[in-house]
Design an enzyme around this catalytic site. Structure first.
Site, PDB file in Angstrom:
ATOM      1  CB  SER A 255       5.904  10.295 -19.764  1.00 14.77           C
ATOM      2  OG  SER A 255       6.606   9.561 -21.152  1.00 14.77           O
ATOM      3  CE  LYS A 256      12.507  10.839 -16.048  1.00 14.00           C
ATOM      4  NZ  LYS A 256      13.836  10.029 -15.192  1.00 14.00           N
ATOM      5  NE  ARG A 257       5.338   8.626 -24.374  1.00 16.06           N
ATOM      6  CZ  ARG A 257       4.606   8.557 -23.659  1.00 16.06           C
ATOM      7  NH1 ARG A 257       5.017   7.796 -22.735  1.00 16.06           N
ATOM      8  NH2 ARG A 257       3.230   7.845 -23.335  1.00 16.06           N
ATOM      9  CG  HIS A 258       5.540  13.315 -23.870  1.00 19.31           C
ATOM     10  ND1 HIS A 258       5.474  12.955 -23.403  1.00 19.31           N
ATOM     11  CD2 HIS A 258       4.918  13.631 -25.256  1.00 19.31           C
ATOM     12  CE1 HIS A 258       4.252  11.875 -23.755  1.00 19.31           C
ATOM     13  NE2 HIS A 258       4.144  12.277 -25.402  1.00 19.31           N
ATOM     14  N   GLY A 259      10.270  15.074 -23.609  1.00 13.24           N
ATOM     15  CA  GLY A 259      11.083  16.253 -23.339  1.00 13.24           C
ATOM     16  C   GLY A 259      11.414  15.764 -21.473  1.00 13.24           C
TER      17      GLY A 259
END
Length: 489
Positions: A255-259
């Site tokens: 997800s976006k938390r991984h970039g």
């Protein structure tokens, strides 16, 4: 494989093309190309609130950027269109009529309140919590009368009462079964006459002649219901292959938390399409236990579902960056020159006309940059000194190099030497400058670093002699003159 292969990629245009969706597209495309079959692109845009034309264009743009072409679909056409679900309403109505005529669908008049009461009662009993088939027992003439009176209703599939399992020999996961008696009569068409995903996707795959459905295992739970619909329609059931999802290093779904998670975000961050295609291909599939870098032709030649892993793939941005660096270093000079030119035009350092006129100059620049960057976005900062009218010398470079004793004498000697060179080539520059340290009786580093700082403003730059030649004699001499007052004698 005797049957002509037809696969599809059916993204929902509620956002840009996600990395997971891109991998699904790549696997379907490679499978179709390997077997000489058809790759169909369909836009599943039934989420009217979130689907946009902008997102549709972004998806098409990302697929093209990755180098994926489709045999049928938007902008291509084909014999099984339309290729947007919102344009296929008549096809869904025809399919529903098939189910009405063979008795495999029935109208349900239960209100939301009644359905919730059923679910609550089922929870209290601790038993099956699906729809209890209340409306299945309504006589056809009574149902017709209620519909004629415009009573709101949905259409449900009539799941056979047979016992046993629904079984699939998944091409990736192997045999999978689901108990048939745990399935309720789910909704096919809503009260507003729009089809549910479970109905529309089956009808589309049936009418488009899809032979293999290759998708993420988050869709595995949909499979038994979709098989029920295929059987109700009397349609052939395609082969299924469910690949594991992509996870971050923390073991959670990407997800976006991984970039960055969209294809175009990685494009904008300087990742090459060849590198991203290659990296996504090895996230869950491999040629063997040692081959990591390969091109599209090799992917097509070698792709086989039997080598798709059942284990979740782990997204590793460092490995992607490493792979991107490999592709940058191995890129043909003409191609790299063109892409450098595009980057410089985007950065406002050149016009498109200048980039075309200076193509040979860009070809000479390309190898100087290739070994020093892992992302295309790093190119502009590395070469910006070549395009500036003048450079600002960084304070660390001034302190560590120019303010050291002898830096001024080194610049003076270098200037005198460089001013006499003609033609001003990298080879001539190198030969002349390498004689200067010996003349001054200093280490080569003293001379070369002083000149490097003078022309680039920093202690780190592409190869010195080639950079000097690319800058040109007048610019080099002007920069040495500008740096001289800062240098210690």
């Amino acid at each position: 494989m005797t049957e002509a292969v037809r696969v599809r990629f059916a993204p929902s245009p509620t956002g840009h093309l996600h990395i997971g969706g891109a991998r699904t597209a790549i696997y379907n495309w490679a499978f179709a190309r390997h077997h000489g079959g058809a790759f169909v692109l369909r836009i599943d845009d039934t989420d009217r609130e979130r689907s946009t034309e902008e997102n549709t264009q972004a998806i098409l743009r990302a697929l093209r950027w990755l180098g994926l072409d489709w045999d049928e679909g938007p902008e291509v056409g084909g014999a099984h269109g339309p290729y947007f679900q919102t344009q296929r309403s008549a096809i869904y109505r025809e399919a529903l009529e098939v189910l009405k005529s063979n008795g495999r669908a029935y109208p349900c008049f239960c209100t939301p309140a009644e359905l919730e009461a059923m679910r609550e009662a089922a929870r209290e009993r601790g038993g099956f919590s699906g729809y209890d088939r209340t409306c299945r027992a309504i006589a056809p003439e009574d149902a017709a009368a209620r519909m004629a009176a415009n009573e709101p209703h949905v259409w449900r599939v009539k799941v056979p009462d047979t016992r046993g399992d629904i079984a699939v020999n998944d091409a990736i996961r192997g045999p999978v079964t689901w108990p048939r008696d745990a399935m309720d009569d789910f909704i096919l068409v809503r009260t507003d006459t729009t089809p549910t995903y479970m109905f529309a996707t089956v009808v589309d795959d049936w009418r488009m002649g899809i032979t293999h459905i290759i998708r993420g295992d988050d869709h595995l739970s949909n499979t038994p219901r979709q098989i029920v619909v295929y059987e109700a329609l009397g349609a052939p059931v395609p082969a299924f292959g469910h690949m594991s999802l992509i996870f971050g290093a923390d073991g959670k779904r990407l997800s976006k938390r991984h970039g960055a998670t969209s294809v175009e975000a990685y494009r904008d961050e300087g990742i090459l399409p060849e590198a991203l295609l290659n990296y996504l291909a090895i996230l869950g599939w491999s040629i063997d236990d040692k081959t990591t870098i390969f091109d599209r032709d090799t992917l097509v030649r070698e792709f086989d579902l039997s080598r798709v892993s059942r284990n979740p793939a782990v997204w590793d941005p460092e490995k992607l960056e490493w792979m991107n660096g490999v592709y940058i270093r191995e890129m043909p000079g003409d191609v790299f020159a063109e892409r450098i030119g595009d980057r410089l035009v985007q950065a406002g350092m050149m016009t498109a006309e200048e980039a075309a006129e200076r193509r040979e100059w860009l070809r000479e620049l390309a190898p100087l940059v290739a070994d020093r960057v892992k992302r295309m976005t790093e190119i502009v900062p590395v070469v910006s000194f070549l395009f500036a009218e003048s450079v600002d010398i960084e304070e660390p470079a001034r302190l560590k190099v120019l303010e050291k004793e002898g830096a001024g004498r080194a610049l003076d000697a270098a200037r005198e030497t460089l001013s006499s060179i003609d033609p001003f080539t990298a080879e001539a520059v190198e030969e002349a400058l390498r004689a200067v340290p010996e003349q001054l009786e200093v280490k080569p580093k003293v001379v070369f670093q002083a000149v490097r700082v003078a022309i680039s403003g920093t202690t780190v730059s592409p190869p010195l002699f080639e950079s000097i030649a690319l800058l040109g004699k007048d610019a080099v001499l002007a920069r040495i003159d500008a740096a001289r007052p800062l240098a210690a004698d």
